[in-house]
Structure formats: structure tokens, C-alpha cells
Design a protein around this motif. Structure first.
Motif, mmCIF file in Angstrom:
data_model
loop_
_atom_site.group_PDB
_atom_site.id
_atom_site.type_symbol
_atom_site.label_atom_id
_atom_site.label_comp_id
_atom_site.label_asym_id
_atom_site.label_seq_id
_atom_site.Cartn_x
_atom_site.Cartn_y
_atom_site.Cartn_z
ATOM 1 N N ARG A 116 40.635 23.850 -28.837
ATOM 2 C CA ARG A 116 40.251 24.967 -27.952
ATOM 3 C C ARG A 116 40.372 24.623 -26.537
ATOM 4 N NH1 ARG A 116 37.641 28.729 -31.572
ATOM 5 N NH2 ARG A 116 36.552 27.829 -33.310
ATOM 6 N N VAL A 117 40.986 25.598 -25.872
ATOM 7 C CA VAL A 117 41.060 25.191 -24.376
ATOM 8 C C VAL A 117 40.156 24.915 -23.625
ATOM 9 C CG1 VAL A 117 42.126 26.176 -22.179
ATOM 10 C CG2 VAL A 117 43.312 26.516 -24.429
ATOM 11 N N VAL A 118 38.850 25.619 -24.073
ATOM 12 C CA VAL A 118 37.553 25.642 -23.418
ATOM 13 C C VAL A 118 36.984 24.438 -23.410
ATOM 14 C CG1 VAL A 118 36.111 26.095 -25.420
ATOM 15 C CG2 VAL A 118 35.359 26.816 -22.816
ATOM 16 N N LEU A 150 38.074 20.501 -13.961
ATOM 17 C CA LEU A 150 38.368 20.289 -12.413
ATOM 18 C C LEU A 150 36.968 20.780 -11.780
ATOM 19 C CD1 LEU A 150 41.804 21.891 -12.140
ATOM 20 C CD2 LEU A 150 41.025 19.291 -11.681
ATOM 21 N N TYR A 151 36.089 21.532 -12.412
ATOM 22 C CA TYR A 151 34.903 22.237 -12.029
ATOM 23 C C TYR A 151 33.585 21.124 -12.361
ATOM 24 C CZ TYR A 151 37.584 26.371 -11.172
ATOM 25 O OH TYR A 151 38.554 27.502 -10.799
ATOM 26 N N GLY A 152 34.164 19.906 -13.352
ATOM 27 C CA GLY A 152 32.932 19.418 -13.782
ATOM 28 C C GLY A 152 32.029 20.233 -14.647
ATOM 29 N N ASP A 156 27.750 25.479 -19.549
ATOM 30 C CA ASP A 156 27.557 25.958 -18.274
ATOM 31 C C ASP A 156 27.953 27.397 -17.860
ATOM 32 O OD1 ASP A 156 26.462 23.477 -17.690
ATOM 33 O OD2 ASP A 156 28.433 22.632 -17.605
ATOM 34 N N LEU A 157 28.807 27.961 -18.704
ATOM 35 C CA LEU A 157 29.540 29.205 -18.345
ATOM 36 C C LEU A 157 28.403 30.410 -18.256
ATOM 37 C CD1 LEU A 157 32.726 29.168 -21.145
ATOM 38 C CD2 LEU A 157 32.480 28.624 -18.260
ATOM 39 N N GLY A 217 32.842 33.591 -12.680
ATOM 40 C CA GLY A 217 33.401 34.841 -12.811
ATOM 41 C C GLY A 217 34.127 34.796 -14.164
ATOM 42 N N LYS A 218 33.656 33.982 -15.248
ATOM 43 C CA LYS A 218 34.515 33.735 -16.439
ATOM 44 C C LYS A 218 33.556 34.293 -17.397
ATOM 45 C CE LYS A 218 37.116 30.306 -19.093
ATOM 46 N NZ LYS A 218 38.325 30.806 -18.934
#
Length: 260
Positions: A215-217, A223-225, A230-231, A237-238
Motif C-alpha cells: 500500500r502506498v500509504v 517526507l513529512y515524518g 497520524d492522518l 488535508g488528506k
């Protein structure tokens, strides 16, 4: 006493740092005090992940995400084996004084620091991609009937560090192998790898854990750590998608296997 998880595999690209960061994030999410140690002197992937997380917090003070107490070793004096071993043990001691759980990420190659870290583990977690190329570091397999010829280099190293741990403090090490980046599609190779792992688990004593699907997630938030946990709080905005919900369930299943 802190519980120590060591994420290890002598083959690169198996998803060790992704596994380590999601385990750290999950423990923090449950309110535990967590320390992390990066023993990959050159790549420092876990350290860079956590630095990205620090940068995110600096930019988003109203949407903070929890941080582990992080320690890492550098290439300065890397040829001085005694100094590096002493430094690792000092950082491990500091981590034990601060945290209930310690997560140690190791490099995808053989090193003295990696061996030492394995010998201090309460639980070794070995992510392995669903391929016989990745399985080769754990066992030599007969291609004709998929029988196990012999344990391979990484399995032998783990066994040696189990002996080191027993000699040091009479403790045992739990070993968990995590099938990682699983395809959603059933395939002969997927079944064959599962069949061999089950036989190998009985022979050299490890437990097979449910891993993460492809899975991409699990990778896109580096890059955001951040991690998928954490979403719900992070300022990205995701929106949460169904694939994120499924990914969270995979992580919960993994934690249940660890007894967390």
C-alpha cells in the motif's frame, strides 16, 4: 525494564524502517514512552524519518504529533569497533532510563553493531518481502520440492545472538518474521513462500506475524515524518480513504501479534 524490539534483516529493501516507524507511532499513539535507536551508520533512514517528523511539528504547532526519544550513531570513528560498541551500550542505557519501549532499527547488511543490537532484543522482528530472493538470507531452499536444505546467514546470526543473550543474563529472545508487502492477489509464489515459512518456523523457532500489504500509504508520508496513524490529527488535508482503514487494521493485527 523496557521491552526492546529490534527490527532486523540482512537484506536491504525489506521494509525495516517502515516497520520500525509504524511500531514507534503505534506505541506513542497508545500513550507509551518510546525511545528509538538507529544503528545504520550510513543511511540513517529512521533518523531522517524522525527529523522529518520534528520539522512537521515545527511547521504545525497546532497539530502536533508525538515524538520518541531518539538516539543514533554516526560514521565518525566507525572503524573503531570498541568505541562504537561502548557508545551503543551507553545510548541503550539512556533509552532504558527514559522509555517503556525501545525500538532499534538495524542496517540491511552484516555489522558488529547489528549483531550487538540483536543480542539485546526481547523481540526480534524480521520483515521479509514475499519472494524466495528475500527468503534466501534465512534458508537455502531446494527448488524441486521446496524442502529446506539448511538455515542461511541471517538465521545463523540470530541463533548466535540468542546464545549471547542467554549467556549474558539467562534471558530468551522471541523471534517474529513478518511477511511484508503482500500482494492482494493470490498467486502460486505467495502460497509457496507461505508454505516454506511455516516449515522453517518449526525448524528454527520463529513466529509468523501478519504483515503489511503493498500500500502506498505505508511509504508516502516519509517526507513529512508521519505514518497512517497520524492522518486523523496531522494537518495534511488528506481525507481517510477505505485503503487507509484497511491499512490501520493490518497494523492493529500486527500489534496484537506482538502482544501490544
Amino acid at each position: 525494564m523496557s521491552r526492546i524490539f529490534v527490527i532486523g534483516n540482512e537484506k536491504g529493501g525489506a521494509g525495516k524502517t517502515t516497520c520500525a516507524m509504524h511500531l514507534i507511532s503505534a506505541l506513542l499513539d497508545q500513550g507509551y514512552k518510546v525511545a528509538s535507536i538507529d544503528t545504520d551508520l550510513r543511511q540513517l533512514s529512521l533518523t531522517n524519518y524522525i527529523k522529518n517528523r520534528e520539522l512537521y511539528n515545527q511547521k504545525n504547532p497546532d497539530k502536533l504529533v508525538p515524538q520518541p526519544c531518539h538516539f543514533y550513531l554516526t560514521t565518525k570513528g566507525e572503524n573503531d569497533e570498541d568505541a562504537n560498541l561502548l557508545l551503543f551500550e551507553q545510548k541503550l542505557c539512556d533509552a532504558r532510563n527514559l522509555a517503556e519501549y525501545i525500538v532499534i532499527d538495524t542496517p540491511g547488511y552484516h555489522s558488529l553493531l547489528s549483531k550487538l543490537a540483536h543480542s539485546y532484543a526481547d523481540t526480534i522482528i524480521t520483515p521479509i518481502n514475499d519472494s524466495f530472493m528475500d527468503l534466501d538470507v534465512m534458508a537455502k531452499i531446494n527448488p524441486d520440492d521446496l524442502s529446506i536444505i539448511s538455515p542461511s546467514i541471517y538465521s545463523q546470526m540470530v541463533w548466535e545472538q540468542k546464545m549471547q543473550r542467554a549467556a549474558r543474563d539467562q534471558s530468551s529472545i522471541e523471534w517474529i518474521v513478518m511477511r511484508n508487502r503482500l500482494s492482494q492477489i493470490d498467486a502460486v509464489n505467495k502460497r509457496n513462500v507461505g508454505y516454506v515459512l511455516e516449515k522453517l518456523a518449526k525448524r528454527i523457532s520463529f513466529k509468523i506475524a501478519p504483515g503489511f500489504s503493498e500500500r502506498v500509504v505505508f511509504r508516502e508520508l516519509f517526507l513529512y515524518g508521519l505514518t497512517l496513524l497520524d492522518l486523523t490529527t496531522a494537518n495534511l488535508g488528506k481525507p481517510l480513504a477505505l485503503s487507509h482503514v484497511a491499512a490501520r487494521q493490518e497494523l492493529r493485527d500486527f500489534l496484537t501479534c506482538l502482544g501490544i
